[in-house]
Design an enzyme around this catalytic site. Structure first.
Site, PDB file in Angstrom:
ATOM      1  N   GLN A   1      -1.422  26.323  26.582  1.00 61.24           N
ATOM      2  CA  GLN A   1      -0.319  25.484  26.129  1.00 61.24           C
ATOM      3  C   GLN A   1       0.573  25.114  27.296  1.00 61.24           C
ATOM      4  O   GLN A   1       0.718  25.858  28.254  1.00 61.24           O
ATOM      5  CB  GLN A   1       0.472  26.148  25.012  1.00 61.24           C
ATOM      6  N   GLY A   2       1.159  23.929  27.170  1.00 58.89           N
ATOM      7  CA  GLY A   2       2.065  23.435  28.184  1.00 58.89           C
ATOM      8  C   GLY A   2       3.200  22.689  27.522  1.00 58.89           C
ATOM      9  O   GLY A   2       3.181  22.409  26.320  1.00 58.89           O
ATOM     10  N   TYR A   3       4.173  22.325  28.339  1.00 55.91           N
ATOM     11  CA  TYR A   3       5.398  21.724  27.824  1.00 55.91           C
ATOM     12  C   TYR A   3       5.646  20.365  28.471  1.00 55.91           C
ATOM     13  O   TYR A   3       5.716  20.254  29.690  1.00 55.91           O
ATOM     14  CB  TYR A   3       6.577  22.664  28.057  1.00 55.91           C
ATOM     15  N   LEU A   4       5.756  19.353  27.617  1.00 59.14           N
ATOM     16  CA  LEU A   4       6.179  18.034  28.070  1.00 59.14           C
ATOM     17  C   LEU A   4       7.688  18.045  28.263  1.00 59.14           C
ATOM     18  O   LEU A   4       8.216  17.309  29.085  1.00 59.14           O
ATOM     19  CB  LEU A   4       5.763  16.956  27.070  1.00 59.14           C
TER      20      LEU A   4
ATOM     21  N   GLU B   1       4.601  20.483  32.348  1.00 60.93           N
ATOM     22  CA  GLU B   1       5.212  21.295  33.383  1.00 60.93           C
ATOM     23  C   GLU B   1       4.228  22.408  33.745  1.00 60.93           C
ATOM     24  O   GLU B   1       3.490  22.886  32.904  1.00 60.93           O
ATOM     25  CB  GLU B   1       6.528  21.889  32.869  1.00 60.93           C
TER      26      GLU B   1
END
Length: 154
Positions: free
Chosen positions: A27-30, A81
């Site tokens: 998982q990643g964060y915009l 990110e």
């Protein structure tokens, strides 16, 4: 609007290791801004985008949408990110609820937390014997903060 009511705990011992089937999550964060978090996650064969509002206590708004897998891969590799979060998740039924135990990898290796989603903030629930300290109010344990301040740097 969906609402997430969640408590988070450290995990102690290894009694949880033989429970539940581990599934790899990437998982990643915009956006990891405290007012609004936008997360992209691949869990097994499913890809999702989740938007969360700022928490009030242990509650916050949550909206979740399916994503095409190719888009999710591109978001994680090119737009999110860095570093992204990688972890194994086990879903473990106990006491009428499902505990999600996350064993982190990479720069967050060594961190193991368990979360339980509740129908209300005052819901009473039983804890398995491998549940440790309640860290629901400690922002260090938010996944969106672990990308900026990884567990290995604490």
């Amino acid at each position: 609007m969906g609402v997430e009511i969640e408590r988070k705990f450290l995990v102690s011992g290894d009694g949880w290791l033989q429970l539940g089937e581990p599934v790899l999550l990437r998982q990643g964060y915009l956006s990891s801004h405290p007012e609004r978090v936008v997360r992209v996650r691949i869990e097994g064969e499913r890809a999702l985008m989740t938007i969360k509002s700022k928490a009030t206590g242990i509650s916050r708004g949550e909206w979740e949408y399916d994503l095409p897998m190719a888009d999710a891969v591109e978001f994680l590799d090119r737009l999110c990110e860095q570093p992204i979060i990688e972890k194994y998740r086990r879903r473990i039924p106990f006491g009428g609820f499902v505990w999600e135990v996350d064993e982190f990898l990479g720069v967050n290796a060594g961190l193991v937390v368990a979360e339980i989603e509740l129908p209300s903030e005052d819901t009473v629930f039983d804890k398995p014997d491998w549940i440790g300290a309640d860290v629901s109010d400690d922002a260090r344990y938010l996944n969106s903060n672990l990308i900026k301040h990884p567990y290995s740097a604490w």
